[in-house]
Scaffold this active site. Structure first.
Site, mmCIF file in Angstrom:
data_model
loop_
_atom_site.group_PDB
_atom_site.id
_atom_site.type_symbol
_atom_site.label_atom_id
_atom_site.label_comp_id
_atom_site.label_asym_id
_atom_site.label_seq_id
_atom_site.Cartn_x
_atom_site.Cartn_y
_atom_site.Cartn_z
ATOM 1 N N VAL A 73 30.665 23.180 37.957
ATOM 2 C CA VAL A 73 30.591 22.686 39.267
ATOM 3 C C VAL A 73 29.560 21.522 39.817
ATOM 4 O O VAL A 73 28.320 21.887 39.423
ATOM 5 C CB VAL A 73 30.591 23.909 40.149
ATOM 6 C CG1 VAL A 73 30.752 23.454 41.820
ATOM 7 C CG2 VAL A 73 31.735 25.181 39.849
ATOM 8 N N ALA A 118 24.364 20.720 40.648
ATOM 9 C CA ALA A 118 25.407 21.380 39.728
ATOM 10 C C ALA A 118 25.435 22.511 38.914
ATOM 11 O O ALA A 118 24.179 23.110 39.136
ATOM 12 C CB ALA A 118 25.622 20.239 38.591
ATOM 13 N N LYS A 119 26.176 23.311 38.394
ATOM 14 C CA LYS A 119 25.756 24.139 37.861
ATOM 15 C C LYS A 119 26.909 24.540 36.752
ATOM 16 O O LYS A 119 28.242 24.326 37.041
ATOM 17 C CB LYS A 119 25.612 25.627 38.577
ATOM 18 C CG LYS A 119 24.972 26.927 38.040
ATOM 19 C CD LYS A 119 23.333 26.625 37.985
ATOM 20 C CE LYS A 119 22.661 27.610 37.506
ATOM 21 N NZ LYS A 119 21.113 27.830 37.944
ATOM 22 N N GLY A 120 26.657 25.283 35.501
ATOM 23 C CA GLY A 120 27.808 25.690 34.607
ATOM 24 C C GLY A 120 27.672 26.884 34.098
ATOM 25 O O GLY A 120 26.541 27.623 34.428
#
Ligand code: NAD
Length: 429
Positions: A73, A118-120
């Site tokens: 995201v 962001a992050k995953g």
């Protein structure tokens, strides 16, 4: 006649959305009144820029095929490329990754790094897989998100259950697909592969620096200050060592094996050795044990939760008697507990600034990778300390100006910076 706008909003814009994303939306609503004309852009903060959900199929060691769900995201990139970790956990959800990506936007902007958020994550229990399977999962996930990451687009990093080796595989996979060597696509890499000196201690060092700033503002001398810390790993252990070197008394440490206490101050170097040889603080020499409630009830100058999220809740907030609470962990204090503790006059240094030392040295790693010129550890620590002090004083000034908590002030500073960038960039087309 058209429906009123609010009736057409998708559910993820609704602050009653359950889970961490709903909490984030409430935090944004709380700062909106302080954003002046920039508040016309506020919906920018409530909509992640891009959400990618990918299927990650791999062949397991036993020859069968397994599929995992992966996310990346990108919440916002108004101020620079997205930045944020990748988490491997069986309970990862899209709502959680969305919220973590948004908090990365806030954290990057609160310390004035030229990054967005962001992050995953991958829904996987890494304990159920061999290293070879983890490598295949990492490489397939990286290939699936390849088009949206890159040193100028979005730069992943380690998070829960991911580490320098996994970052090395991500960097290698991205580089193979690009046909070159792109070290700056991820941070938190091993030093042998363009990683930065000082990265491992960076978060704990940042916690120590902002705690010293808060102590100075409150007229507390760090020399002789009484400190309790939950978590004695990367963050809590480094902070304990720095407080001890500065002459503070680290009187209690609480980890997954137990709680150790010494009213005159623990012998921190001996405790580090004890943890190295036994795996936890329990049973260290010259210490007493405390119950969990006694730990939270300790009268201290500085209390540092640096273990897990959601540790200080309405159930134990009444017990807490500290002058300063520094959030080393992400989200250790629930909103109800925050209200109870703040009402006693305790200063809470919020996670988005308190534990931003890690992402700050990730920024230094990215800069060093671009120039292929690497700094000494002394230079890194010096620059980190300067940036953390500046972030603290900027937040503290806004808190005084508006008569708000440091947490609200950090959000005001961060959201203003993001929306200012949004405004001057304008909308394309
Ligand atoms: P770590 O794994 O190195 O250490 C975690 C510590 O917490 C250990 O001492 C462990 O014993 C303790 N702990 C675990 N479960 C516990 C429990 N149930 N009760 C009491 N103690 C418990 O992790 P870390 O890197 O030090 O991270 C700590 C926190 O800081 C996490 O919330 C993490 O998200 C946050 N954080 C870390 C970084 C970083 O750069 N490492 C950056 C930002 C935020």
């Amino acid at each position: 006649m058209a429906e009123p706008h609010s009736h057409t909003l998708p559910s993820y814009l609704d602050s009653s959305h359950p889970g961490p994303w709903g909490i984030y939306l409430q935090q944004v609503d709380r700062v909106a009144p302080y954003l002046g004309n920039l508040s016309r852009w506020i919906e920018t903060l409530k909509r992640p820029k891009r959400i990618l959900i990918v299927d990650v199929p791999i062949q397991l060691d036993n020859g069968t095929v397994a599929h995992f769900e992966g996310y990346r995201v990108q919440h916002n990139n108004s101020r620079g490329p997205g930045k944020g970790g990748v988490r491997y956990h069986q309970d990862v959800t899209l709502s959680e990754v969305m919220a973590l990506s948004a908090w990365m936007s806030v954290k990057s902007a609160a310390v004035n790094l030229p990054f967005g958020g962001a992050k995953g994550g991958i829904r996987i229990d890494p304990r159920q897989h061999s290293m070879a399977e983890i490598e295949r999962i990492t490489r397939r996930y990286t290939s699936e998100i390849h088009d949206i990451i890159g040193p100028n687009k979005d730069i992943p990093a380690p998070d829960v259950n991911t580490n320098g080796q996994i970052m090395a595989w991500m960097m290698d996979t991205y580089s193979m697909n690009e046909g070159g060597t792109t070290t700056g696509v991820v941070t938190g890499k091993p030093v042998s592969l363009g990683g930065s000196l000082g990265r491992i201690e960076a978060t704990g060092r940042g916690v120590y620096v902002v705690a010293c700033e808060a102590a100075r503002e409150s007229g507390i001398d760090i020399k002789g200050a009484r400190i309790a810390i939950q978590g004695f790993g990367n963050v809590g252990g480094t902070a304990a060592r720095l407080f001890n070197e500065a002459g503070a008394h680290v009187v209690a440490v609480y980890d997954h094996t137990g709680i150790v206490y010494n009213s005159r101050g623990l012998n921190v170097p001996a405790l580090v050795e004890h943890v190295k040889s036994t795996g936890g603080v329990a049973g260290a020499a010259d210490t007493e044990t405390l119950s969990v409630n006694d730990f939270w009830s300790l009268k201290t100058d500085i209390l540092i939760p640096a273990a897990l999220e959601g540790q200080i809740t309405r159930d134990n907030a009444d017990l807490i008697h500290t002058r300063i609470l520094v959030e080393g962990a992400n989200g250790p204090t629930t909103p109800e507990a925050d209200d109870i503790i703040s009402a006693k006059g305790t200063i809470i240094v919020p996670d988005v600034v308190a534990n931003a030392g890690g992402v700050t040295v990730s920024y230094f790693e990215w800069v060093q990778d671009f120039s292929s010129f690497f700094w000494t550890e002394q230079e890194i620590n010096h620059r980190l300390e300067a940036m953390m002090r500046a972030a603290y004083s900027g937040m503290s000034a806004v808190a005084r100006q508006h008569g708000v908590s440091l947490r609200t002030a950090a959000f005001i500073v961060a959201c203003s910076r993001i929306l200012e960038a949004r405004q001057v960039r304008g909308l394309y087309p």
